[in-house]
Design an enzyme around this catalytic site. Sequence first.
Site, PDB file in Angstrom:
ATOM      1  N   LYS A 378      56.095 -43.456  37.411  1.00  0.00           N
ATOM      2  CA  LYS A 378      55.646 -44.774  37.855  1.00  0.00           C
ATOM      3  C   LYS A 378      55.925 -45.798  36.766  1.00  0.00           C
ATOM      4  O   LYS A 378      55.522 -45.622  35.617  1.00  0.00           O
ATOM      5  CB  LYS A 378      54.148 -44.750  38.173  1.00  0.00           C
ATOM      6  N   ASP A 474      40.080 -46.364  42.683  1.00  0.00           N
ATOM      7  CA  ASP A 474      41.062 -46.715  43.714  1.00  0.00           C
ATOM      8  C   ASP A 474      41.283 -45.553  44.667  1.00  0.00           C
ATOM      9  O   ASP A 474      42.412 -45.145  44.941  1.00  0.00           O
ATOM     10  CB  ASP A 474      42.380 -47.138  43.071  1.00  0.00           C
TER      11      ASP A 474
END
Length: 667
Positions: A378, A474
């Site tokens: 990422k 999250d």
Amino acid sequence: MIMPHPLLLLFLIFLKIVAAASTGDDFTFNGFGGANFSLDGAAAIDTNGLLRLTTPTRQTKGHAFYPTPFYFKSPGGDAIVSFSTTFAFAIVPEEADYSGNGILFVVSHTTNFTATLPNQYLGIFSQNTSSNTSDHVLAVELDTIYNPEIQDIDNNHVGIDVNSIRSIASRTAGYYDGNGSSSSFKNLTLRSGQAMQVWVEFNGTGMRLDVTLAPIGKPKPARPLLSSVIDSKVVLDPMYVGFSSATGSFLTSHYILGWSFKLNGTAAALDYTKLPPVPRARPAKVRGVSKLAIALPFALSSIVLLAIAAVVFVVKRRRKYAELLEDWEQEYGPHRFSYKDLFRATGGFKDKDLLGIGGFGRVYRGVLPASKLEVAVKRVSHDSKQGMKEFVAEIVSIGQLRHRNIVQLLGYCRRKGELLLVYDYMPNGSLDKLLHDPGRAVLSWALRFRIVRGVAAGLLYLHEDWEQVVLHRDIKASNVLLDGEMNGRLGDFGLARLYDHGTDPQTTHVVGTMGYLAPELARTGKATTKTDVFAYGAFLLEVACGRRPLEPEGGVEELVLVDWVVENWKRGSVLKTSDPRLRDDFPVDEMEMVLKLGLLCCHPIPAARPSMRQVVRFLEGEAALPELSPAYMNFSILSYVQNEGFDDYIRSFPSSSLGSMSTFSGS
């Protein structure tokens, strides 16, 4: 000639067997000249008495086992006996700075390892890195390669392995010099080419294994390097003892100089005067001499032009792979990947390897060039140094998380203007795609239920069972990833925060995804385990109903999933909110329990929400779900979040856009 009576003959044979058994519980080899060992692969005994496990050849392995097995269980019972062993070894690389993996001392029920792999698997294990209790392998590893995919701590460590190459305990190679509080730890370099000695002592009563390391000739240190309790199931009589070694990309020789072993006692000391000498490493090759000799007759102008071209090439190459590395990152060396490796792994971050795009960056699939491990990388933008040291420290700490329902964060890399996070690759993609993408096969209820239980177990580990409290912040379907066996794993820890048990979290910045945010966050800005529980409740309803937490295209009643389920619960029709694509193919009691548990986790009052330990107990059927609080009877999540200041966010960020990818997976 008078023949002995048959019974007397049997008795004499029995006495011979007993005598052999009573003297067959130990051995000592000060060198291996003339020894009878079970050898395979590259293993051989040199003429000077060295047991050589590997030759300086790439991708090779070798095994050497004592030919007679030992019985580690007491006669007539299941009690496990103690043993002690010591051996001298040396790892001699062709090049001083690089070494080809290491050596394992092995206790195993078999000597047949033809199907195993070299490299980081050290000739004993396979690519299945999870523990397999049917293997019955106990090993002590002396490893000189850092492989984050198998959770190595560094490139110079000693580990204890049980049925898996992933060590249950490990420590950087070294020893404690001195006694008690005055002892100091001294590092040793396994690939130095110098002889060293290992002591392995197993206490069958407490199932405790101690491993001690020291330079050859030094008395055994009083304090072991590392210790661990071993599961008794690993022992399966009879068991063989021996060594295994393997090489990878670097040329290395692995040697055993001497070895002593004893059941139920202390292994005999090695006689250092009788041990064969360690062969010296070959001198480093001088490369490019022949080319230089050919180039000398060339004109000076040609040499200058070549030099300039080379400088330009090197400068461009360095810029291409340039990283940002500061002094404070030295301690995180084992967790840091080189940008060059990540660039090559992802094919230069090409779109063909793009897995998804989220609010915090792009995610690419890659294959690490050395280990061939599939990873997800990422790329996160960062333009400020403020807080970067603390952020990286937390990333490294989160990389220590170990749970079957947590996506493993392997490490990071920093460049100017961006941070790269490296995760395990999840081949079956995100749950968000499987739930909501049109044309996908409908997930069965059995699979959905298994996934929500797995995510709950992972959250319990984060909140209560790890050494610190980890707030994920999250939790959503796109951050729940599915491994090769369709197990649910919670991923994307880019927003996670840590704090010590018993202390108050200091987070005051609202982050997360609308629809999963607890209403109190707008008032306090403080994330807690209860805000994670709220997000998990929204996730439960999403999985059970097959709908996103916010559906702006639905009617007013169906805009907020929690409100819609509450209204149906008040009308006694909560089962009507279940995903219609399931066609009622589910146990009614399980579906009803999940829907009500989702509402309980989304309770507007944080104190009324269960802990994740309670959630796991409800899902496992170990506790009955309590009745919902009457506070739900006249409660609307939508009106509450509007009053708390979330109205603008709901208008600006509809659910369809908030389901953006944050996945470390494929498909």
